[in-house]
Write a protein that holds these residues in place. Structure first.
Motif, PDB file in Angstrom:
ATOM      1  N   ALA A 132       0.821  -1.223   0.000  1.00  0.00           N
ATOM      2  CA  ALA A 132       0.000   0.000   0.000  1.00  0.00           C
ATOM      3  C   ALA A 132       0.847   1.261   0.000  1.00  0.00           C
ATOM      4  CB  ALA A 132      -0.924  -0.020   1.217  1.00  0.00           C
ATOM      5  N   ILE A 133       1.988   1.193   0.664  1.00  0.00           N
ATOM      6  CA  ILE A 133       2.833   2.393   0.764  1.00  0.00           C
ATOM      7  C   ILE A 133       3.448   2.762  -0.588  1.00  0.00           C
ATOM      8  CG2 ILE A 133       5.075   1.330   1.285  1.00  0.00           C
ATOM      9  CD1 ILE A 133       5.324   3.423   3.558  1.00  0.00           C
ATOM     10  N   LYS A 134       3.430   1.811  -1.535  1.00  0.00           N
ATOM     11  CA  LYS A 134       3.994   2.065  -2.862  1.00  0.00           C
ATOM     12  C   LYS A 134       2.995   2.746  -3.800  1.00  0.00           C
ATOM     13  CE  LYS A 134       7.218  -1.847  -2.576  1.00  0.00           C
ATOM     14  NZ  LYS A 134       7.625  -3.157  -3.155  1.00  0.00           N
ATOM     15  N   PHE A 135       1.733   2.851  -3.379  1.00  0.00           N
ATOM     16  CA  PHE A 135       0.729   3.501  -4.214  1.00  0.00           C
ATOM     17  C   PHE A 135       1.038   4.992  -4.313  1.00  0.00           C
ATOM     18  CE2 PHE A 135      -3.283   1.118  -5.254  1.00  0.00           C
ATOM     19  CZ  PHE A 135      -2.728  -0.137  -5.107  1.00  0.00           C
ATOM     20  N   THR A 136       1.040   5.499  -5.543  1.00  0.00           N
ATOM     21  CA  THR A 136       1.231   6.928  -5.774  1.00  0.00           C
ATOM     22  C   THR A 136      -0.126   7.619  -5.843  1.00  0.00           C
ATOM     23  OG1 THR A 136       1.165   6.694  -8.185  1.00  0.00           O
ATOM     24  CG2 THR A 136       3.309   6.410  -7.110  1.00  0.00           C
ATOM     25  N   LYS A 137      -0.109   8.948  -5.921  1.00  0.00           N
ATOM     26  CA  LYS A 137      -1.355   9.708  -6.057  1.00  0.00           C
ATOM     27  C   LYS A 137      -2.097   9.290  -7.326  1.00  0.00           C
ATOM     28  CE  LYS A 137      -0.857  12.336  -2.407  1.00  0.00           C
ATOM     29  NZ  LYS A 137      -1.803  12.240  -1.273  1.00  0.00           N
ATOM     30  N   MET A 138      -1.340   9.041  -8.391  1.00  0.00           N
ATOM     31  CA  MET A 138      -1.954   8.635  -9.652  1.00  0.00           C
ATOM     32  C   MET A 138      -2.598   7.257  -9.524  1.00  0.00           C
ATOM     33  SD  MET A 138      -2.441  10.029 -12.544  1.00  0.00           S
ATOM     34  CE  MET A 138      -3.146   9.557 -14.122  1.00  0.00           C
ATOM     35  N   ASP A 139      -2.007   6.392  -8.723  1.00  0.00           N
ATOM     36  CA  ASP A 139      -2.559   5.051  -8.535  1.00  0.00           C
ATOM     37  C   ASP A 139      -3.918   5.120  -7.854  1.00  0.00           C
ATOM     38  OD1 ASP A 139      -0.293   3.959  -9.661  1.00  0.00           O
ATOM     39  OD2 ASP A 139       0.713   3.666  -7.742  1.00  0.00           O
ATOM     40  N   TYR A 140      -4.046   5.975  -6.846  1.00  0.00           N
ATOM     41  CA  TYR A 140      -5.331   6.119  -6.161  1.00  0.00           C
ATOM     42  C   TYR A 140      -6.400   6.673  -7.112  1.00  0.00           C
ATOM     43  CZ  TYR A 140      -3.307   5.095  -1.582  1.00  0.00           C
ATOM     44  OH  TYR A 140      -2.714   4.472  -0.519  1.00  0.00           O
ATOM     45  N   PHE A 141      -5.990   7.611  -7.972  1.00  0.00           N
ATOM     46  CA  PHE A 141      -6.925   8.148  -8.965  1.00  0.00           C
ATOM     47  C   PHE A 141      -7.376   7.059  -9.932  1.00  0.00           C
ATOM     48  CE2 PHE A 141      -7.286   9.651 -13.373  1.00  0.00           C
ATOM     49  CZ  PHE A 141      -8.427  10.434 -13.266  1.00  0.00           C
ATOM     50  N   LEU A 142      -6.420   6.272 -10.430  1.00  0.00           N
ATOM     51  CA  LEU A 142      -6.749   5.222 -11.394  1.00  0.00           C
ATOM     52  C   LEU A 142      -7.573   4.106 -10.771  1.00  0.00           C
ATOM     53  CD1 LEU A 142      -3.386   4.971 -13.367  1.00  0.00           C
ATOM     54  CD2 LEU A 142      -5.582   5.791 -14.240  1.00  0.00           C
ATOM     55  N   LEU A 143      -7.330   3.813  -9.501  1.00  0.00           N
ATOM     56  CA  LEU A 143      -8.123   2.796  -8.817  1.00  0.00           C
ATOM     57  C   LEU A 143      -9.588   3.224  -8.746  1.00  0.00           C
ATOM     58  CD1 LEU A 143      -8.193   0.136  -7.203  1.00  0.00           C
ATOM     59  CD2 LEU A 143      -7.734   1.471  -5.146  1.00  0.00           C
ATOM     60  N   ALA A 453       6.668  10.231 -15.186  1.00  0.00           N
ATOM     61  CA  ALA A 453       6.505  10.429 -13.747  1.00  0.00           C
ATOM     62  C   ALA A 453       5.101  10.055 -13.295  1.00  0.00           C
ATOM     63  CB  ALA A 453       6.795  11.876 -13.382  1.00  0.00           C
ATOM     64  N   MET A 454       4.113  10.257 -14.187  1.00  0.00           N
ATOM     65  CA  MET A 454       2.727   9.948 -13.847  1.00  0.00           C
ATOM     66  C   MET A 454       2.353   8.501 -14.143  1.00  0.00           C
ATOM     67  SD  MET A 454       0.673  13.391 -15.054  1.00  0.00           S
ATOM     68  CE  MET A 454      -0.918  12.691 -14.616  1.00  0.00           C
ATOM     69  N   PHE A 455       2.845   7.971 -15.266  1.00  0.00           N
ATOM     70  CA  PHE A 455       2.391   6.647 -15.723  1.00  0.00           C
ATOM     71  C   PHE A 455       3.489   5.590 -15.770  1.00  0.00           C
ATOM     72  CE2 PHE A 455      -0.592   9.703 -17.562  1.00  0.00           C
ATOM     73  CZ  PHE A 455      -1.805   9.142 -17.217  1.00  0.00           C
ATOM     74  N   GLY A 456       4.658   5.891 -15.250  1.00  0.00           N
ATOM     75  CA  GLY A 456       5.779   4.961 -15.379  1.00  0.00           C
ATOM     76  C   GLY A 456       5.901   3.925 -14.281  1.00  0.00           C
ATOM     77  N   HIS A 457       5.079   3.993 -13.244  1.00  0.00           N
ATOM     78  CA  HIS A 457       5.166   3.034 -12.150  1.00  0.00           C
ATOM     79  C   HIS A 457       4.442   1.733 -12.510  1.00  0.00           C
ATOM     80  CE1 HIS A 457       6.806   6.076  -9.434  1.00  0.00           C
ATOM     81  NE2 HIS A 457       5.922   6.918  -9.944  1.00  0.00           N
TER      82      HIS A 457
END
Length: 494
Positions: A132-143, A453-457
């Motif tokens: 969970a700690i690896k989730f970025t702001k973009m990940d929460y948006f996409l989820l 930076a936004m989609f590379g994770h």
């Protein structure tokens, strides 16, 4: 040993049971929520021992999440956003005189989901927190975006109408103060909208008062009194869906929030090819998926709250304040430094699971008798509950007006076959999506390659692919291609 004895003494168990009874009645009354009850307990338990406070709050939390299904099944008013999916099959079963079976199913699988989530909390809190700690702001948006894309296909046969409902919900969620700039938006000069639209008046309006208007509209056509059939329900028959329950409980644990029940419901529709009753018309599997997943969310919401001090839902956000009031500090070191408090939470939750089972099987069927009341008596009662529930949220008449407005809006949406469930979910997730996306863009703009930076994770890539897969799989001219891909993948994995 002393730590374990301190969480199973009679006083501790009594506090859990008192909280469980309170959670049942608060969650079953339309308009009242678990969040509201938990918030009230913060002030009541201020001077208590922290173990007593946590015991009672866990009782309210566990049983309160389940009890939202009671009103969802009986009068088509979900007690919480996570109970919205339960209305899709629970209320049709109630109209067929199968209220007892629906409540029995909801009770059994709420128990299984809650127990699954709390055992996972005890066993997997630390490993899951590392993910969970690896989730970025973009990940929460996409989820959240993935959940909204999925819900459009779950609640309606017309995917376009589902997406339109989602868009309306997102617009409503934007009303109020900008989370980053602090400026007013979409308030149209109305001061009472500066704080945004409360979820409770919206829930009560779209599901409660809209149902009242629908009944009044159809009253001249036919007026049948709903009755509960006093038939025996086979536990063996109900437990046939235990495998589906474990799968959807896992979804609830990992995904969390109202999104989980929609994704779980969609997965149930995909896995159960030939249900005895079609989904949306009283399928038992629909209740299994919804109740297992939304109750498993309890453990899933507590994991980030305890290990990261990041609430998993509205209730854990309030529980977080209880921790601070009692001098407890959630975070990465909480479990190692406060084992007694951690075990108090887990054991209280497990005791509450068994209280849920007893209350659901013994007390909930008695509540079922409310559906035998004739409509000409029931309508004023439900309308009064809608008004009281809306007013009790913030103690202002403006919310009652909002409830009437949303009720009329929900009635019109039903008339033209626009689903309400996606709108409610979009309202709940909209602010979170807005703030997370804008923060992600702000952080990425300072890097050399904003797109990467936004989609590379890795997590971002997986969520993006899943979201596109769902969207393309529901567009008429791309659906055949997606079906072919599914077929190829199925043959390879077979």
């Amino acid at each position: 040993m002393m730590q374990m004895l301190s969480v199973v003494d009679p006083r501790f168990i009594l506090m859990v049971l008192l909280g469980s009874v309170a959670g049942l009645f608060v969650g079953a009354i339309p308009g009242l929520s678990v969040s509201m009850a938990t918030a009230l307990l913060v002030s009541i338990t201020y001077t208590w021992e922290h173990s007593d406070a946590l015991a009672m709050i866990m009782g309210v939390y566990v049983v309160g999440v389940f009890s939202g299904a009671v009103s969802a099944i009986l009068i088509n008013i979900p007690g919480a956003p996570s109970s919205v999916v339960t209305t899709l099959d629970g209320y049709p079963m109630s109209k067929k005189g199968q209220s007892y079976k629906a409540l029995f199913t909801a009770t059994i699988y709420s128990f299984i989901g809650s127990l699954f989530g709390l055992l996972a909390l005890g066993l997997l809190a630390e490993p899951v927190s590392r993910v969970a700690i690896k989730f970025t702001k973009m990940d929460y948006f996409l989820l959240a975006l993935f959940g909204l894309a999925t819900v459009g296909s779950v609640s309606t046969k017309n995917y376009a109408k589902g997406l339109i409902s989602v868009m309306i919900g997102l617009v409503i969620s934007m009303i109020g103060l900008d989370p980053l700039m602090g400026t007013k938006r979409l308030t149209f000069g109305i001061q009472n909208l500066a704080g945004g639209v409360s979820t409770v008046p919206a829930l009560v309006g779209f599901f409660g008062f809209a149902e009242v208007l629908s009944v009044v509209y159809n009253m001249k056509q036919e007026q049948n009194v709903l009755a509960m059939e006093k038939t025996k329900v086979s536990l063996k028959e109900i437990l046939k869906s235990w495998k589906l329950s474990l799968y959807t409980s896992t979804i609830g644990l990992l995904v969390g929030g109202p999104v989980a029940s929609f994704i779980a419901y969609n997965e149930a529709k995909r896995l159960v090819k030939k249900p005895e009753v079609p989904f949306g018309e009283g399928a038992v599997e629909g209740i299994v998926a919804s109740e297992s997943s939304n109750n498993a969310c309890i453990g899933g919401a507590l994991i980030p709250m305890l290990t990261l001090a990041v609430p998993g839902d509205a209730v854990t956000a309030i529980i977080l304040s209880v921790f601070y009031v009692h001098g407890l500090q959630p975070g990465p070191l909480f479990i190692t430094q406060n084992k007694e408090s951690f075990y108090s939470i887990v054991v209280a939750g497990i005791i509450a699971c068994f209280a849920l089972l007893l209350l659901g099987l013994i007390v909930a069927p008695r509540i079922c008798k409310v559906i035998t009341i004739p409509k000409n008596i029931m309508i004023p009662v439900v309308t009064s509950l809608c008004v009281i529930g809306s007013f009790a949220c913030n103690n202002r008449l403006f919310d009652v007006g909002l409830m009437f407005f949303f009720g009329l809006m929900g009635f019109m949406m039903r008339r033209f076959d626009y689903p309400v469930a996606p709108l409610i979910l979009a309202m709940v997730l909209g602010k979170m999506m807005d703030s997370n996306f804008r923060q992600a863009v702000s952080l990425a703009s300072s890097s050399d390659n904003p797109f990467m930076a936004m989609f590379g994770h890795p997590i971002t890539i997986v969520l993006s692919i899943c979201t596109l897969f769902v969207l393309l799989g529901n567009i008429p001219w791309t659906k055949p291609c997606i079906d072919k891909v599914k077929g190829i993948f199925s043959r390879k994995t077979a």
